[in-house]
Write a protein that holds these residues in place. Structure first.
Motif, PDB file in Angstrom:
ATOM      1  N   SER A 129       0.835  -1.206   0.000  1.00 47.78           N
ATOM      2  CA  SER A 129       0.000   0.000   0.000  1.00 47.78           C
ATOM      3  C   SER A 129       0.867   1.252   0.000  1.00 47.78           C
ATOM      4  N   ALA A 130       1.924   1.245  -0.804  1.00 47.80           N
ATOM      5  CA  ALA A 130       2.886   2.344  -0.783  1.00 47.80           C
ATOM      6  C   ALA A 130       2.220   3.684  -1.049  1.00 47.80           C
ATOM      7  N   ALA A 131       2.548   4.676  -0.227  1.00 49.45           N
ATOM      8  CA  ALA A 131       2.029   6.027  -0.405  1.00 49.45           C
ATOM      9  C   ALA A 131       2.769   6.680  -1.565  1.00 49.45           C
ATOM     10  N   LEU A 132       2.164   6.621  -2.740  1.00 49.70           N
ATOM     11  CA  LEU A 132       2.787   7.116  -3.966  1.00 49.70           C
ATOM     12  C   LEU A 132       1.908   8.176  -4.609  1.00 49.70           C
ATOM     13  N   TRP A 133       2.572   9.192  -5.175  1.00 48.41           N
ATOM     14  CA  TRP A 133       1.875  10.227  -5.912  1.00 48.41           C
ATOM     15  C   TRP A 133       2.609  10.477  -7.219  1.00 48.41           C
ATOM     16  N   ARG A 134       1.866  10.793  -8.260  1.00 44.19           N
ATOM     17  CA  ARG A 134       2.472  11.036  -9.562  1.00 44.19           C
ATOM     18  C   ARG A 134       3.002  12.469  -9.692  1.00 44.19           C
ATOM     19  N   THR A 135       2.342  13.430  -9.048  1.00 41.94           N
ATOM     20  CA  THR A 135       2.744  14.832  -9.173  1.00 41.94           C
ATOM     21  C   THR A 135       2.805  15.478  -7.795  1.00 41.94           C
ATOM     22  N   ALA A 136       3.559  16.567  -7.690  1.00 36.00           N
ATOM     23  CA  ALA A 136       3.686  17.286  -6.422  1.00 36.00           C
ATOM     24  C   ALA A 136       2.344  17.844  -5.964  1.00 36.00           C
ATOM     25  N   ALA A 137       1.486  18.212  -6.914  1.00 30.85           N
ATOM     26  CA  ALA A 137       0.194  18.801  -6.565  1.00 30.85           C
ATOM     27  C   ALA A 137      -0.703  17.830  -5.814  1.00 30.85           C
ATOM     28  N   MET A 158      16.011  -5.138  -9.653  1.00 29.88           N
ATOM     29  CA  MET A 158      15.963  -5.516  -8.243  1.00 29.88           C
ATOM     30  C   MET A 158      14.640  -6.232  -7.961  1.00 29.88           C
ATOM     31  N   PRO A 159      14.644  -7.320  -7.186  1.00 28.92           N
ATOM     32  CA  PRO A 159      13.372  -7.968  -6.858  1.00 28.92           C
ATOM     33  C   PRO A 159      12.451  -7.024  -6.084  1.00 28.92           C
ATOM     34  N   VAL A 160      11.297  -6.724  -6.658  1.00 24.85           N
ATOM     35  CA  VAL A 160      10.339  -5.798  -6.042  1.00 24.85           C
ATOM     36  C   VAL A 160       8.970  -6.450  -6.022  1.00 24.85           C
ATOM     37  N   ARG A 161       8.306  -6.356  -4.896  1.00 27.32           N
ATOM     38  CA  ARG A 161       6.931  -6.844  -4.759  1.00 27.32           C
ATOM     39  C   ARG A 161       6.055  -5.674  -4.310  1.00 27.32           C
ATOM     40  N   LEU A 162       4.986  -5.417  -5.036  1.00 28.85           N
ATOM     41  CA  LEU A 162       4.017  -4.385  -4.686  1.00 28.85           C
ATOM     42  C   LEU A 162       2.704  -5.052  -4.282  1.00 28.85           C
ATOM     43  N   ASP A 163       2.273  -4.805  -3.063  1.00 35.29           N
ATOM     44  CA  ASP A 163       0.991  -5.296  -2.564  1.00 35.29           C
ATOM     45  C   ASP A 163       0.092  -4.088  -2.327  1.00 35.29           C
ATOM     46  N   CYS A 164      -1.170  -4.185  -2.721  1.00 39.34           N
ATOM     47  CA  CYS A 164      -2.074  -3.056  -2.487  1.00 39.34           C
ATOM     48  C   CYS A 164      -3.521  -3.520  -2.603  1.00 39.34           C
ATOM     49  N   GLY A 165      -4.368  -2.993  -1.736  1.00 41.00           N
ATOM     50  CA  GLY A 165      -5.786  -3.286  -1.809  1.00 41.00           C
ATOM     51  C   GLY A 165      -6.440  -2.555  -2.969  1.00 41.00           C
ATOM     52  N   GLU A 166      -7.392  -3.192  -3.598  1.00 36.58           N
ATOM     53  CA  GLU A 166      -8.036  -2.597  -4.771  1.00 36.58           C
ATOM     54  C   GLU A 166      -8.932  -1.413  -4.417  1.00 36.58           C
ATOM     55  N   SER A 167      -9.260  -1.261  -3.125  1.00 36.40           N
ATOM     56  CA  SER A 167     -10.029  -0.093  -2.676  1.00 36.40           C
ATOM     57  C   SER A 167      -9.136   0.944  -1.998  1.00 36.40           C
ATOM     58  N   ASP A 168      -7.851   0.695  -2.007  1.00 36.12           N
ATOM     59  CA  ASP A 168      -6.887   1.607  -1.395  1.00 36.12           C
ATOM     60  C   ASP A 168      -6.782   2.880  -2.244  1.00 36.12           C
ATOM     61  N   PRO A 169      -6.735   4.064  -1.626  1.00 34.39           N
ATOM     62  CA  PRO A 169      -6.613   5.292  -2.414  1.00 34.39           C
ATOM     63  C   PRO A 169      -5.308   5.380  -3.204  1.00 34.39           C
ATOM     64  N   PHE A 170      -4.314   4.555  -2.879  1.00 34.97           N
ATOM     65  CA  PHE A 170      -3.047   4.571  -3.600  1.00 34.97           C
ATOM     66  C   PHE A 170      -2.967   3.501  -4.691  1.00 34.97           C
ATOM     67  N   PRO A 217      -8.611  -7.514  -3.227  1.00 29.89           N
ATOM     68  CA  PRO A 217      -9.643  -6.754  -2.523  1.00 29.89           C
ATOM     69  C   PRO A 217      -9.164  -6.288  -1.154  1.00 29.89           C
ATOM     70  N   GLY A 218      -9.547  -5.082  -0.786  1.00 28.98           N
ATOM     71  CA  GLY A 218      -9.181  -4.549   0.521  1.00 28.98           C
ATOM     72  C   GLY A 218      -8.825  -3.086   0.443  1.00 28.98           C
ATOM     73  N   GLY A 219      -8.651  -2.482   1.619  1.00 24.03           N
ATOM     74  CA  GLY A 219      -8.363  -1.061   1.702  1.00 24.03           C
ATOM     75  C   GLY A 219      -7.044  -0.762   2.370  1.00 24.03           C
ATOM     76  N   HIS A 220      -6.924   0.459   2.877  1.00 24.53           N
ATOM     77  CA  HIS A 220      -5.690   0.969   3.489  1.00 24.53           C
ATOM     78  C   HIS A 220      -5.841   0.835   4.996  1.00 24.53           C
TER      79      HIS A 220
END
Length: 266
Positions: free
Chosen positions: A175-183, A211-223, A243-246
């Motif tokens: 559920s990494a807190a990621l943003w595409r733009t500074a805004a 590099m071995p990278v694993r991204l896990d995230c819920g489909e209802s997560d805002p990220f 399925p799941g949230g933050h």
């Protein structure tokens, strides 16, 4: 159970929504466990470093009765602390995986240098990792696994890029807190637009390639949208978008699998 002086997760979540900011919480309620996980020996201490983290508390769990076969560094989410990884169950995987697990109080600075002269990322790279490896009896050159959730998921990706494949054998960002733009970012995450651009994961994709990278995230997560976008740019990334949230329950449900994944790459 929340700690005195902290805003309960639901109240903070409502406040974040009311302010129109992205959800950046993670680990606020998780840091309630103080006993050692089954099959593990727990120790703790404080760091004496020059990165504004003097007195930062760390916790280390090692397999009971055997030398650890590797080290995982766990980075907590916004509002979390050194206890949070154990509250979410990552420590419960120490015995089964043979990996040591270390966590630290990292504050709320998104694991990078800030204008206030703190640098929690440097604290991890230069103080926490060497301290933990020494405590585990592992060579200073040992590659480590990195994991984190929410703010810590961002931090795990950031530090993996800083350390590189010579120092990191795998990274898990939940559920990494990621943003595409500074805004899109809340004020707490970065000092200004330049700070965002220096630390944006999307501007550092090349550092993670191979590099071995694993991204896990819920489909209802805002990220989830930003995590999907990052996955599209990372060749060979392993994703678990389900399925799941933050929330703590989602991270807790994936902790054992994430530790097992890192163990396979130790």
């Amino acid at each position: 159970m929340s700690r005195p002086g902290r805003i309960p997760r639901r109240s903070a979540l409502r406040a974040a929504i009311a302010l129109g900011t992205a959800v950046t919480l993670g680990g606020t309620l998780a840091g309630c466990r103080t006993s050692a996980p089954s099959g593990a020996v727990l120790s703790d201490g404080t760091l004496d470093d020059g990165h504004g983290g003097n007195g930062a508390r760390w916790r280390l769990a090692v397999p009971e009765g055997t030398a650890p076969r590797g080290l995982v560094v766990a980075l907590h989410g916004f509002g979390g602390d050194a206890d949070a990884a154990f509250g979410l169950g990552y420590g419960d995987a120490v015995a089964a995986t043979g990996l040591a697990l270390v966590s630290v109080d990292g504050g709320n600075g998104y694991w990078h240098a800030r204008r206030d002269s703190t640098d929690s990322g440097a604290m991890v790279r230069e103080d926490l990792i060497p301290t933990a490896l020494d405590r585990c009896g592992l060579p200073a050159s040992t590659r480590v696994g990195l994991l984190g959730w929410s703010m810590g998921g961002f931090g795990a990706l950031l530090l993996a890029g800083d350390l590189g494949p010579a120092r990191v054998n795998g990274v898990v960002a939940a559920s990494a807190a990621l943003w595409r733009t500074a805004a899109e970012t809340p004020a707490v995450a970065f000092d200004d637009r330049g700070d965002f651009e220096r630390h944006s994961i999307f501007g550092r994709v090349a550092r993670l390639a191979g590099m071995p990278v694993r991204l896990d995230c819920g489909e209802s997560d805002p990220f989830i949208r930003a995590n999907r976008a990052l996955a599209e740019q990372l060749p060979g990334v392993e994703t678990h978008f389900e399925p799941g949230g933050h929330e703590d329950d989602w991270w807790r449900a994936h902790a054992a699998a994430e530790m097992t994944w890192l163990a396979a790459r130790a």
